[in-house]
Scaffold this motif. Sequence first.
Motif, PDB file in Angstrom:
ATOM      1  N   CYS A 238       0.826  -1.231   0.000  1.00 22.55           N
ATOM      2  CA  CYS A 238       0.000   0.000   0.000  1.00 22.55           C
ATOM      3  C   CYS A 238       0.844   1.258   0.000  1.00 22.55           C
ATOM      4  O   CYS A 238       0.359   2.322  -0.339  1.00 22.55           O
ATOM      5  CB  CYS A 238      -0.975  -0.007   1.173  1.00 22.55           C
TER       6      CYS A 238
ATOM      7  N   ARG C  19      -3.895  24.294 -22.153  1.00 25.24           N
ATOM      8  CA  ARG C  19      -2.635  24.168 -21.424  1.00 25.24           C
ATOM      9  C   ARG C  19      -1.480  24.851 -22.157  1.00 25.24           C
ATOM     10  O   ARG C  19      -1.370  24.790 -23.369  1.00 25.24           O
ATOM     11  CB  ARG C  19      -2.316  22.695 -21.208  1.00 25.24           C
TER      12      ARG C  19
ATOM     13  N   GLN D 170     -16.557   4.042  -9.383  1.00 26.65           N
ATOM     14  CA  GLN D 170     -15.398   3.163  -9.507  1.00 26.65           C
ATOM     15  C   GLN D 170     -14.089   3.954  -9.576  1.00 26.65           C
ATOM     16  O   GLN D 170     -13.051   3.474  -9.156  1.00 26.65           O
ATOM     17  CB  GLN D 170     -15.512   2.288 -10.783  1.00 26.65           C
ATOM     18  N   ARG D 177     -11.705  15.815  -2.276  1.00 24.27           N
ATOM     19  CA  ARG D 177     -11.445  17.144  -2.812  1.00 24.27           C
ATOM     20  C   ARG D 177     -12.725  17.790  -3.362  1.00 24.27           C
ATOM     21  O   ARG D 177     -12.956  18.983  -3.192  1.00 24.27           O
ATOM     22  CB  ARG D 177     -10.409  17.058  -3.917  1.00 24.27           C
ATOM     23  N   PRO D 215      -9.268  14.487  -9.135  1.00 26.63           N
ATOM     24  CA  PRO D 215      -7.979  14.112  -9.733  1.00 26.63           C
ATOM     25  C   PRO D 215      -8.052  12.840 -10.573  1.00 26.63           C
ATOM     26  O   PRO D 215      -7.080  12.504 -11.238  1.00 26.63           O
ATOM     27  CB  PRO D 215      -7.074  13.908  -8.511  1.00 26.63           C
TER      28      PRO D 215
ATOM     29  N   PHE F  60      -4.638   9.424 -18.574  1.00 29.44           N
ATOM     30  CA  PHE F  60      -4.413   8.446 -17.509  1.00 29.44           C
ATOM     31  C   PHE F  60      -3.653   7.259 -18.104  1.00 29.44           C
ATOM     32  O   PHE F  60      -3.779   6.970 -19.294  1.00 29.44           O
ATOM     33  CB  PHE F  60      -5.752   7.994 -16.922  1.00 29.44           C
ATOM     34  N   GLU F  64      -4.710   1.557 -14.651  1.00 28.34           N
ATOM     35  CA  GLU F  64      -6.042   1.340 -14.095  1.00 28.34           C
ATOM     36  C   GLU F  64      -6.704   0.071 -14.633  1.00 28.34           C
ATOM     37  O   GLU F  64      -7.658  -0.416 -14.063  1.00 28.34           O
ATOM     38  CB  GLU F  64      -6.929   2.559 -14.296  1.00 28.34           C
ATOM     39  N   ILE F  69      -8.942   1.203  -9.957  1.00 30.91           N
ATOM     40  CA  ILE F  69      -8.967   2.323  -9.001  1.00 30.91           C
ATOM     41  C   ILE F  69      -9.681   1.884  -7.731  1.00 30.91           C
ATOM     42  O   ILE F  69      -9.213   2.110  -6.630  1.00 30.91           O
ATOM     43  CB  ILE F  69      -9.660   3.548  -9.642  1.00 30.91           C
ATOM     44  N   CYS F 225      -3.418  17.979  -4.855  1.00 31.84           N
ATOM     45  CA  CYS F 225      -4.605  17.362  -5.434  1.00 31.84           C
ATOM     46  C   CYS F 225      -4.373  15.883  -5.740  1.00 31.84           C
ATOM     47  O   CYS F 225      -5.313  15.110  -5.853  1.00 31.84           O
ATOM     48  CB  CYS F 225      -5.022  18.084  -6.710  1.00 31.84           C
ATOM     49  N   LYS F 227      -3.186  14.625  -8.523  1.00 36.66           N
ATOM     50  CA  LYS F 227      -3.300  14.253  -9.939  1.00 36.66           C
ATOM     51  C   LYS F 227      -2.031  13.588 -10.447  1.00 36.66           C
ATOM     52  O   LYS F 227      -2.075  12.628 -11.212  1.00 36.66           O
ATOM     53  CB  LYS F 227      -3.611  15.483 -10.798  1.00 36.66           C
ATOM     54  N   PHE F 230      -2.177  10.037  -9.601  1.00 42.91           N
ATOM     55  CA  PHE F 230      -3.229   9.231 -10.221  1.00 42.91           C
ATOM     56  C   PHE F 230      -3.004   9.022 -11.715  1.00 42.91           C
ATOM     57  O   PHE F 230      -3.435   8.027 -12.272  1.00 42.91           O
ATOM     58  CB  PHE F 230      -4.605   9.836  -9.946  1.00 42.91           C
ATOM     59  N   CYS F 237       0.266   3.135  -4.755  1.00 45.00           N
ATOM     60  CA  CYS F 237      -0.259   3.138  -3.392  1.00 45.00           C
ATOM     61  C   CYS F 237      -1.772   2.955  -3.377  1.00 45.00           C
ATOM     62  O   CYS F 237      -2.470   3.387  -4.280  1.00 45.00           O
ATOM     63  CB  CYS F 237       0.091   4.434  -2.680  1.00 45.00           C
ATOM     64  N   PHE F 238      -2.223   2.334  -2.314  1.00 44.02           N
ATOM     65  CA  PHE F 238      -3.680   2.222  -2.131  1.00 44.02           C
ATOM     66  C   PHE F 238      -4.018   2.345  -0.667  1.00 44.02           C
ATOM     67  O   PHE F 238      -3.143   2.351   0.202  1.00 44.02           O
ATOM     68  CB  PHE F 238      -4.205   0.904  -2.711  1.00 44.02           C
ATOM     69  N   VAL F 257      -8.616   1.217  -2.712  1.00 43.28           N
ATOM     70  CA  VAL F 257      -8.689   2.259  -3.749  1.00 43.28           C
ATOM     71  C   VAL F 257      -7.335   2.940  -3.800  1.00 43.28           C
ATOM     72  O   VAL F 257      -6.589   2.953  -2.819  1.00 43.28           O
ATOM     73  CB  VAL F 257      -9.770   3.322  -3.470  1.00 43.28           C
ATOM     74  N   TRP F 258      -7.052   3.464  -4.943  1.00 45.73           N
ATOM     75  CA  TRP F 258      -5.782   4.166  -5.133  1.00 45.73           C
ATOM     76  C   TRP F 258      -5.610   5.242  -4.059  1.00 45.73           C
ATOM     77  O   TRP F 258      -6.565   5.925  -3.687  1.00 45.73           O
ATOM     78  CB  TRP F 258      -5.771   4.877  -6.493  1.00 45.73           C
ATOM     79  N   ALA F 259      -4.372   5.412  -3.658  1.00 45.33           N
ATOM     80  CA  ALA F 259      -4.058   6.494  -2.731  1.00 45.33           C
ATOM     81  C   ALA F 259      -2.944   7.335  -3.321  1.00 45.33           C
ATOM     82  O   ALA F 259      -2.248   6.902  -4.248  1.00 45.33           O
ATOM     83  CB  ALA F 259      -3.630   5.914  -1.389  1.00 45.33           C
ATOM     84  N   VAL F 263      -1.878  13.718  -1.260  1.00 43.97           N
ATOM     85  CA  VAL F 263      -3.191  14.136  -0.756  1.00 43.97           C
ATOM     86  C   VAL F 263      -3.223  14.088   0.765  1.00 43.97           C
ATOM     87  O   VAL F 263      -2.632  13.206   1.379  1.00 43.97           O
ATOM     88  CB  VAL F 263      -4.273  13.211  -1.369  1.00 43.97           C
ATOM     89  N   ALA F 312      -0.536  16.888 -16.203  1.00 51.02           N
ATOM     90  CA  ALA F 312      -1.762  16.962 -15.409  1.00 51.02           C
ATOM     91  C   ALA F 312      -1.763  18.047 -14.342  1.00 51.02           C
ATOM     92  O   ALA F 312      -2.818  18.477 -13.910  1.00 51.02           O
ATOM     93  CB  ALA F 312      -2.003  15.610 -14.746  1.00 51.02           C
ATOM     94  N   CYS F 313      -0.589  18.464 -13.937  1.00 50.33           N
ATOM     95  CA  CYS F 313      -0.547  19.343 -12.759  1.00 50.33           C
ATOM     96  C   CYS F 313      -1.289  20.650 -13.023  1.00 50.33           C
ATOM     97  O   CYS F 313      -0.926  21.416 -13.910  1.00 50.33           O
ATOM     98  CB  CYS F 313       0.893  19.661 -12.357  1.00 50.33           C
TER      99      CYS F 313
END
Lengths: 265, 265, 318, 318, 334, 334
Positions: A238, C19, D170, D177, D215, F60, F64, F69, F225, F227, F230, F237-238, F257-259, F263, F312-313
């Motif tokens: 994790c 962007r 999902q 956020r 995100p 993305f 996934e 996710i 955030c 992003k 993700f 990480c989850f 779920v993804w971590a 965040v 993405a940022c």
Amino acid sequence: MIDTNVYMPIKSNIMEIIQHTDVEYTFRMAYKGEVKPGQFFEVSIPKYGECPISVSGIGEEFIDFTIRRVGKVTDELHKFKVGDIFFIRGPYGNGFHMDDYKNKEVIIVAGGSGLAPVKGIIDIIHQQPKDYEGFNLLVGFKSPDDILFKEELKIWNEDLKLILTVDGAKEDYRGKVGLVTQYVDDIIIKNMDNVAIIIVGPPMMMKFTVEAFLKRGVACENIWVSYERKMHCGIGKCGHCRMDDTYICLDGPVFNFSKAKHLYD
Amino acid sequence: MIDTNVYMPIKSNIMEIIQHTDVEYTFRMAYKGEVKPGQFFEVSIPKYGECPISVSGIGEEFIDFTIRRVGKVTDELHKFKVGDIFFIRGPYGNGFHMDDYKNKEVIIVAGGSGLAPVKGIIDIIHQQPKDYEGFNLLVGFKSPDDILFKEELKIWNEDLKLILTVDGAKEDYRGKVGLVTQYVDDIIIKNMDNVAIIIVGPPMMMKFTVEAFLKRGVACENIWVSYERKMHCGIGKCGHCRMDDTYICLDGPVFNFSKAKHLYD
Amino acid sequence: MDINTKKVTKNAYRITKQRYKTALRVRVPGGRLKAEYLEILQKIADEYGDGDLHLTTRQGFEITGIDMDKIDEVNAIIQPVIEGLEINQINPNTGYTAAGTRNICACIGNRVCPKAQYETSGFAKRIEQAIFPNDFHVKVALTGCPNDCIKVRMHDFGIIGMTLPQYDKQRCVSCGRCVEKCTKLSTGALTMENYKVTREHDKCIGCGECVLNCPTNAWTRNEEKFYRLAIMGRTGKKNPRLAEDFILWIDEDSIIKIIKNTYDYIGEYIDRSLPKEHIGYIVDRTGFIEYKKWALKDVELSPMAKVASNIYWGGIRY
Amino acid sequence: MDINTKKVTKNAYRITKQRYKTALRVRVPGGRLKAEYLEILQKIADEYGDGDLHLTTRQGFEITGIDMDKIDEVNAIIQPVIEGLEINQINPNTGYTAAGTRNICACIGNRVCPKAQYETSGFAKRIEQAIFPNDFHVKVALTGCPNDCIKVRMHDFGIIGMTLPQYDKQRCVSCGRCVEKCTKLSTGALTMENYKVTREHDKCIGCGECVLNCPTNAWTRNEEKFYRLAIMGRTGKKNPRLAEDFILWIDEDSIIKIIKNTYDYIGEYIDRSLPKEHIGYIVDRTGFIEYKKWALKDVELSPMAKVASNIYWGGIRY
Amino acid sequence: MKIEISKEDFNKSLHRLGDEYRIYAPVAMAYKGTFSDTDSIRYKEINTLDEIEFNLKSHFSPKEVILPITQVLFYFTEDQYKEPETEKKKLLVFLRACDIHAVKRMDQIYLENGQRDPYYQEVRDTVKFVLIGCEKSYRNCFCVSMGTNKTEDYSLGIKPVGDQVLLDIKDEELNAYFFGEEKDFEMNYVTSNDIKVLIPEPHQIAKDIAEAPLWREYDERCVACGKCNFVCSTCTCFRMQDIFYKDNENNGERRRVWASCQVDGYTDMAGGHSFRKRHGDRMRYKVLHKVYDYNKRFGYHMCVGCGRCDDACPQYISFSTCVNKLHDLGKEER
Amino acid sequence: MKIEISKEDFNKSLHRLGDEYRIYAPVAMAYKGTFSDTDSIRYKEINTLDEIEFNLKSHFSPKEVILPITQVLFYFTEDQYKEPETEKKKLLVFLRACDIHAVKRMDQIYLENGQRDPYYQEVRDTVKFVLIGCEKSYRNCFCVSMGTNKTEDYSLGIKPVGDQVLLDIKDEELNAYFFGEEKDFEMNYVTSNDIKVLIPEPHQIAKDIAEAPLWREYDERCVACGKCNFVCSTCTCFRMQDIFYKDNENNGERRRVWASCQVDGYTDMAGGHSFRKRHGDRMRYKVLHKVYDYNKRFGYHMCVGCGRCDDACPQYISFSTCVNKLHDLGKEER
């Protein structure tokens, strides 16, 4: 699903519940298997979740978890009664290698619930004090109401060199008051090279206690710490317990300070 | 101030008050001086104002004003009692020249309060009918309740050829109903060249009545009208009564229709 | 490309949907500019942007489609406009120094509009000089008369011209036009009594319709300028609301002092944990009474001025 | 010089404070224009005007100081701008055909602004095509999101973009956020329950903060465009007030139909004895219910649309 | 006698004249215009030459000096009529040629059309006119068309030149006040205007002119504000007003105030009837008075061509344009 | 075997593959972008080639598909743990070289760092990868610097050319699906990027790097955030979540779920203590993981240089810029 699911916990019976404070209980759970002090289990209640809990006592057919009510799972746990079942998986982590401390002057400094993971070591030393050159126990709690293992502490106080202190108390409190760091210098160390110091507690307490011993001239190599982090999986997936290249759940939580000093969050 | 102030009115006593309708009274005022029918006075009450009022009766020592309650001054006037004083200045305007009508078939058509300015003429003809080839009086009011000079009308009805009509009335009214223009053709004119027609009343009534007589073949020169305008000063200064190059207060209010037909507002 | 968005936006460039493209917001304080500057804007739009301009909601030009790495070049080109419009700038050729406090908007004012009570662009520039550059998010707008074409009531500070009508009853001909116009177009503060006109001061909003419509100059304006200062109007997601009257018959200097005081108040009370907290929400937090204490510090109002004892904002709440 | 002021103003020239000088109001529907037209504006300002421009309160240019007898010449010069901006015009080279219905304003919209839900200028132009030229005094404004930078709530028709957020649970990582942003910036329509997010539709104003801040793209926009139609806001002397919500989650075509219907309603009910009666005051006279009957004639709303049963406007009353 | 004196000496003379005269002249009154931050140029009592606006046409005419806008005719003490006190000082009024011609029109009405007006007479007897020559014609002026560009009918002619003032003293009485070197000069007057007005001959005005479509344009355009009348140097209408004093109902006064044939209520009669509701008819009433009706009655035109009506009209209605239209109509109909 | 087949035939093959495989590829999903009227390019089950977005980088990553996710670990029926049903179909995933390299990083954690993850293992055992070659480098890509621009580790290489599709079939099993003429070709790959990243050698990273001022810049800039995590193809990480079903409290599930380490809450421990409150510290934690810590543990860099974090940022924070800064810092300190 594949044959073995490492996330699948096993059922465990509550054999005994000991209340320490309003929010801290020790659950004695039926368990057979090898467990070392300092190791932890993921304790879980279906639909409430899992949380990593250190073993605070190890017996032939049981293990103890000293659990503080601090969230959804632990809140729920505290409703459980003797005979109820909850789920555990583990043990995880490395634990304390008692061999590292054999024939040494052992000093254990524990802050608050940090006493739980080292209680197993104290028990061992208490039972076989001859195996060690000496033993000092320095324990600190926030207040008299927060003191854990009161019964054990009474016994230890009789048998061992114990300093019990609280951060603060009402005027009529007759015990020691002050942070554990204040009492570090009160511990007599005979041979700096043959000392084994185990420090477990909240991050700040550990940081300053380690510093105090280093200041006294103790080498990093003679200090062990146990780190607590948020361990969701316990098995290196994790990511939450990672500190640089180290996974607490896999490589810790117990570290010799010569390693730990390089860990940063 | 200069010697003579033409705006300064004179005091006049109320000798008699005759009520015609709820809102119309004739005030008989003490007055000595030459006045002709069709002329007007500025009647005033200090702090309330002045308003031009035609004389509706002329005696040796009095003049009559038949006054309808239509505003600030006349409202106030109607509170006055016999013996009270109000102020007048005049007479102003040309009035009717009785000589113009002598030995002619005189027809007077009066609408509503237009009867007031011609009442002096009617009185004269009524007193000396021999001076005229004939006399027809056609009088219209809005409703039976609005009829002025009821007493006089009764007398005139006996002595003169009188058509009295009202624009509208309840069903049980037994007199004539309809606009005066409907009755113009009922008047017998013996000699179109020797007729003198005097028409006084509201603007629309005058317009259509004149047209009705013109249609019957009466020449413009044999028609006289009296115009009512807003005369603030009565003396050719304030400008309100001007119609093209003509000042009603100075040059009228009585006009032969051969002149009047060229006047536009 | 690594871009500090806060610096970009402070420099009056926008983080756009596209962007790595930005848009320059050229603000025109008080809305008035020399036509010659259009040339520069056109050049930037054609050479650095996408050839289009958007007229902003606050009297500016937004030149769109500029590459973010061209910001420095564009800043050099826009310099004459910044100077010509007398924008307070800390370093020449670096564009706008701050964009937090928004362009001070103004209706066309009395250089052109018959209804306006004062030269709005000029007053706007005075305020500009007093408060720019500044990062605090404050919106100021000026309108010549209570018709409020610029919609000052959706701003933090809405400045509405007021005239104090002077009545020369000797010149009045009782034509009733002022009473009629005041009743129909304005607040009905005038009544005719004894053929002369009475003005109810508390009802009068100083719109000047009496003066505009008086055919004899019986009604004229006072030489002194007065304003209605309405505060803390806003648009937005939670609670769009109208600015409410704070001070009636206030003078120009006092308004400037109050706005400056407001910046001190913001500095004291703003919640720095938020990306930006608008002044209206700060006043919501501290209450009007605390705000008022700060706003009126060392302000010397004339006896004419009428200060609201309290303000209860309304608006729509979502 | 004898000038029919009504013709002049209808032609988008102003009767100014300075006698015999006029000012041309060049309106830019939706606020967007090609930079090349600036050249023409500059020419008029320099050769016919006083060299100055004012950026109007409704996204236009007011070219000031033009001699009234030069109107015809200026009309010929401005022709390419009128054509380029696709202004409905009856006779070429005669300038603007009508100026009663005001320029349709729009914030910069989603060509540039990240918060906007739609291309405001494009929708503005669609409305422009549907209702111009027209003498009735109606103000329409479009804003991309409920931040309402253009201040649509002070217009007769305020069109606010709304998105209907779609939630893919999902994809949701429970980072919170969206809930945080919705609570802090918007109306707090989102709550976290069982680590996933629940959206209260009646509280949701469709601002899209959830989508913008998600995100993982768990929140996305609906393909269909929705709008909030708020009506009869106004500034002014008697009763400045906010436009109130008439229809939520309305579609583009229905908005256009409603605006067109409103012109029929005005034609029926306007008080022609007045110089100009604003639509808001007509609605005040007839009552909202009668207006609504006319406005919704033959409008086929989608089941999503939520129509106000009645509207009670507030505002400040003088 | 024509003389030259310094401004300083002129002002001293004015000061001395002030003992006997109230001196009125056109003054640019800052902030007093219809629009904000604009001047109103109108008549005001002055003390020095510098107060006078010589360069611009006054918005209001000097008629308000001799025919006050509001004038008390009587004070009422309960039921007594009391005339106001007589003004003790005489009047000196600075004005232009057209305005001097306009005084003749006022005299015509107030002194000669029916009985003499005592209030007007009283003022008129004391007033002396100082002619300001016109260096140039102003916008909307058409005095040349009206023959009012020049006058000899003044007590004093004044021509400021730099720091000097040239004076043409015609009224012997004034010789006592001004001492300077004799110097010959001509008073300025304009010999042509940008605006030329052709006035139809009386016979060119059709009998049914009231029905001409020409007027209908003004139904829409004219807002009936009356400005054209109030700024006009030749309009003389008034209305009467009686009031109670609010502070003591027993007392009050009777006034007259200027009236305008363009303004609602001008023709209202007790009882509610009124004439000329259409604004175009009011325009016709005014225009024809100025260039036709008055002439028919008195033999010369009422209008003096000062153009103030055009200057003042908020709707940019031009009187001179209308007269020319009337003229063209006459031509068409011939 | 390298072959050429027509698009049509390729789609037929896909269709047949569909019986056994779920086929995932990057798809431009209209209106699904963060901003209105923009696309979101992300992984979706497809049926034909045309659905695939070949020209743009996906927002993305394909991770996934293999690491959902939200993934249910257990269903709870009262107190019973029940594992979810096993997915019956295998997976075919279209992706680029860097993303294939990223799979190795996922494997490292889920299969080799401690015990094997059974859920991941289950998916991983069935997945085959289809390489989309890169014709050009995209903005923010720095795969060349990371050595991830090229790979041989795929089952199928695909190169659409006009109406034809060139295939490099490496997995024998797939030979049964694609029939075409043999044709030799090279898979596209980029050989240079606009962005070049210099990674400090481990010894160049100071022991007290956590104290370096470099990170403080991000305290302000980063909005935490997540992003960057993700969209990252290598972040794994989850967190775990247990829930009751709202409809039946007796039942529920345990998910992961993804971590994101960026965040809030990532480091929160029961009892309230947390680490790395400053966003700059989180940035440091992430950056060092990608180019230092991971390498220390596993011997190669975690980051594959796809640049999606930079794409993405919302704050335009550039990871690659940061790494280069880190490198410069290392140089300075040498």
